[in-house]
Design a protein around this motif. Structure first.
Motif, PDB file in Angstrom:
ATOM      1  N   HIS A  40       0.831  -1.206   0.000  1.00 51.57           N
ATOM      2  CA  HIS A  40       0.000   0.000   0.000  1.00 51.57           C
ATOM      3  C   HIS A  40       0.864   1.253   0.000  1.00 51.57           C
ATOM      4  N   LYS A  41       1.934   1.228   0.790  1.00 48.28           N
ATOM      5  CA  LYS A  41       2.835   2.382   0.861  1.00 48.28           C
ATOM      6  C   LYS A  41       3.526   2.607  -0.485  1.00 48.28           C
ATOM      7  N   LEU A  42       3.916   1.533  -1.158  1.00 43.96           N
ATOM      8  CA  LEU A  42       4.552   1.667  -2.471  1.00 43.96           C
ATOM      9  C   LEU A  42       3.587   2.273  -3.488  1.00 43.96           C
ATOM     10  N   ASN A  43       2.331   1.831  -3.451  1.00 41.82           N
ATOM     11  CA  ASN A  43       1.333   2.370  -4.382  1.00 41.82           C
ATOM     12  C   ASN A  43       1.090   3.859  -4.131  1.00 41.82           C
ATOM     13  N   VAL A  44       0.959   4.207  -2.854  1.00 39.29           N
ATOM     14  CA  VAL A  44       0.733   5.613  -2.505  1.00 39.29           C
ATOM     15  C   VAL A  44       1.948   6.455  -2.875  1.00 39.29           C
ATOM     16  N   ALA A  45       3.143   5.900  -2.635  1.00 38.52           N
ATOM     17  CA  ALA A  45       4.371   6.637  -2.946  1.00 38.52           C
ATOM     18  C   ALA A  45       4.479   6.918  -4.440  1.00 38.52           C
ATOM     19  N   LYS A  46       4.119   5.933  -5.259  1.00 38.02           N
ATOM     20  CA  LYS A  46       4.175   6.134  -6.714  1.00 38.02           C
ATOM     21  C   LYS A  46       3.190   7.222  -7.145  1.00 38.02           C
ATOM     22  N   LYS A  47       1.987   7.152  -6.593  1.00 35.55           N
ATOM     23  CA  LYS A  47       0.976   8.149  -6.935  1.00 35.55           C
ATOM     24  C   LYS A  47       1.413   9.543  -6.491  1.00 35.55           C
ATOM     25  N   CYS A  48       1.953   9.640  -5.281  1.00 32.51           N
ATOM     26  CA  CYS A  48       2.395  10.936  -4.763  1.00 32.51           C
ATOM     27  C   CYS A  48       3.594  11.460  -5.545  1.00 32.51           C
ATOM     28  N   GLN A 153       3.820  19.104   1.474  1.00 28.63           N
ATOM     29  CA  GLN A 153       3.418  18.592   2.786  1.00 28.63           C
ATOM     30  C   GLN A 153       2.354  17.502   2.658  1.00 28.63           C
ATOM     31  N   ASN A 154       1.381  17.725   1.773  1.00 31.48           N
ATOM     32  CA  ASN A 154       0.336  16.722   1.572  1.00 31.48           C
ATOM     33  C   ASN A 154       0.914  15.420   1.037  1.00 31.48           C
ATOM     34  N   CYS A 155       1.865  15.537   0.118  1.00 25.87           N
ATOM     35  CA  CYS A 155       2.498  14.331  -0.427  1.00 25.87           C
ATOM     36  C   CYS A 155       3.264  13.574   0.656  1.00 25.87           C
ATOM     37  N   MET A 156       3.971  14.309   1.491  1.00 20.74           N
ATOM     38  CA  MET A 156       4.733  13.661   2.562  1.00 20.74           C
ATOM     39  C   MET A 156       3.806  12.946   3.541  1.00 20.74           C
ATOM     40  N   LEU A 157       2.688  13.601   3.870  1.00 17.07           N
ATOM     41  CA  LEU A 157       1.729  12.973   4.785  1.00 17.07           C
ATOM     42  C   LEU A 157       1.097  11.740   4.146  1.00 17.07           C
ATOM     43  N   SER A 158       0.784  11.851   2.862  1.00 13.47           N
ATOM     44  CA  SER A 158       0.172  10.712   2.170  1.00 13.47           C
ATOM     45  C   SER A 158       1.152   9.556   2.040  1.00 13.47           C
ATOM     46  N   MET A 159       2.420   9.872   1.783  1.00 10.92           N
ATOM     47  CA  MET A 159       3.426   8.822   1.606  1.00 10.92           C
ATOM     48  C   MET A 159       3.698   8.071   2.907  1.00 10.92           C
ATOM     49  N   GLU A 160       3.444   8.719   4.041  1.00 10.02           N
ATOM     50  CA  GLU A 160       3.599   8.004   5.309  1.00 10.02           C
ATOM     51  C   GLU A 160       2.586   6.870   5.419  1.00 10.02           C
ATOM     52  N   ALA A 161       1.390   7.095   4.853  1.00  6.10           N
ATOM     53  CA  ALA A 161       0.363   6.045   4.752  1.00  6.10           C
ATOM     54  C   ALA A 161       0.099   5.361   6.096  1.00  6.10           C
ATOM     55  N   ALA A 162       0.035   6.135   7.161  1.00  3.28           N
ATOM     56  CA  ALA A 162      -0.247   5.615   8.511  1.00  3.28           C
ATOM     57  C   ALA A 162       0.767   4.565   8.952  1.00  3.28           C
ATOM     58  N   VAL A 163       2.000   4.673   8.443  1.00  2.96           N
ATOM     59  CA  VAL A 163       3.036   3.689   8.775  1.00  2.96           C
ATOM     60  C   VAL A 163       3.361   3.722  10.266  1.00  2.96           C
ATOM     61  N   TYR A 164       3.493   4.918  10.818  1.00  2.00           N
ATOM     62  CA  TYR A 164       3.864   5.024  12.229  1.00  2.00           C
ATOM     63  C   TYR A 164       2.821   4.351  13.123  1.00  2.00           C
ATOM     64  N   GLU A 165       1.550   4.594  12.819  1.00  2.10           N
ATOM     65  CA  GLU A 165       0.489   3.995  13.630  1.00  2.10           C
ATOM     66  C   GLU A 165       0.505   2.473  13.516  1.00  2.10           C
ATOM     67  N   LYS A 166       0.684   1.987  12.278  1.00  7.32           N
ATOM     68  CA  LYS A 166       0.687   0.537  12.071  1.00  7.32           C
ATOM     69  C   LYS A 166       1.898  -0.125  12.722  1.00  7.32           C
ATOM     70  N   VAL A 167       3.068   0.477  12.564  1.00  3.64           N
ATOM     71  CA  VAL A 167       4.272  -0.093  13.182  1.00  3.64           C
ATOM     72  C   VAL A 167       4.136  -0.084  14.697  1.00  3.64           C
ATOM     73  N   SER A 168       3.574   0.990  15.230  1.00  7.78           N
ATOM     74  CA  SER A 168       3.334   1.043  16.675  1.00  7.78           C
ATOM     75  C   SER A 168       2.395  -0.080  17.110  1.00  7.78           C
TER      76      SER A 168
END
Length: 214
Positions: A40-48, A153-168
């Protein structure tokens, strides 16, 4: 002694089953979810990245427009400046009512009117070019601010893709599961320890005697 050894075997079997269950839980709750999160993060990163590239291209176009309007303004102002100096020189001569050997006052007046008209036209063009240049600078500044403060800023937030929350969430779940496993291990080996502390040669002999009598 045999009872203690049997306890060791039984408790180790329990712990092995517990660890196997923990591995299965990790596979279902963490490993599979982590693979999905990565994709999911890779897909969002490509789009962003595509979106950011387009925004950067638009910003670059705006900066190029600034260079174009700047060059046009400088050219127009340079031409207007030359004609302005020429008109000023003619006006000075008219004030002094002084022509040259080959040029009469009437000729100077006609030339002055012609140069003044030309000067006014160039002044108007120079002013228009200057306004376009200033507007392009304002547009470029606004576009740049939007690029850095909004789009980037929006791209950076989107590219995070809730990674911090999921890893936590993954690490919290892993820690909780390991604590449960360690608690079970502590309980099992505590049981083995308690039985081992009661083990002596006397109790072993008594147990063997009882077994023989039985």
């Amino acid at each position: 002694m045999w009872n203690v050894w049997r306890t060791v075997l039984e408790e180790n079997e329990k712990l092995a089953r517990a660890r196997l269950a923990a591995v299965e839980v990790f596979q279902q709750q963490i490993a599979d979810e982590a693979k999905f999160l990565r994709q999911h993060k890779l897909n969002v990163a490509k789009k962003c990245t595509d979106t950011l590239a387009q925004a950067h291209k638009e910003l670059q176009t705006t900066v190029i427009d600034v260079d174009k309007t700047k060059k046009l303004y400088f050219d127009e102002e340079h031409t207007a400046h030359d004609v302005r100096d020429k008109a000023k020189d003619i006006e000075e001569k008219l004030k002094k009512k002084k022509g040259s050997f080959f040029q009469s006052i009437t000729s100077l007046q006609k030339n002055s009117a012609k140069v003044s008209s030309r000067r006014d036209q160039l002044e108007e063009k120079s002013t228009g070019a200057r306004n376009d240049y200033l507007l392009s600078i304002a547009a470029a500044n606004a576009h740049q601010n939007r690029y850095f403060l909004v789009e980037l800023q929006n791209c950076m937030l989107s590219m995070e893709a809730a990674v911090y929350e999921k890893v936590s969430e993954f690490l919290t779940f892993m820690g909780r599961t390991e604590l449960l496993t360690c608690s079970a291990t502590q309980h099992s080996f505590g049981k083995i320890r308690d039985q081992a502390q009661q083990l002596t040669r006397t109790t072993t002999c008594n147990a063997c005697t009882c077994t023989t009598l039985c």
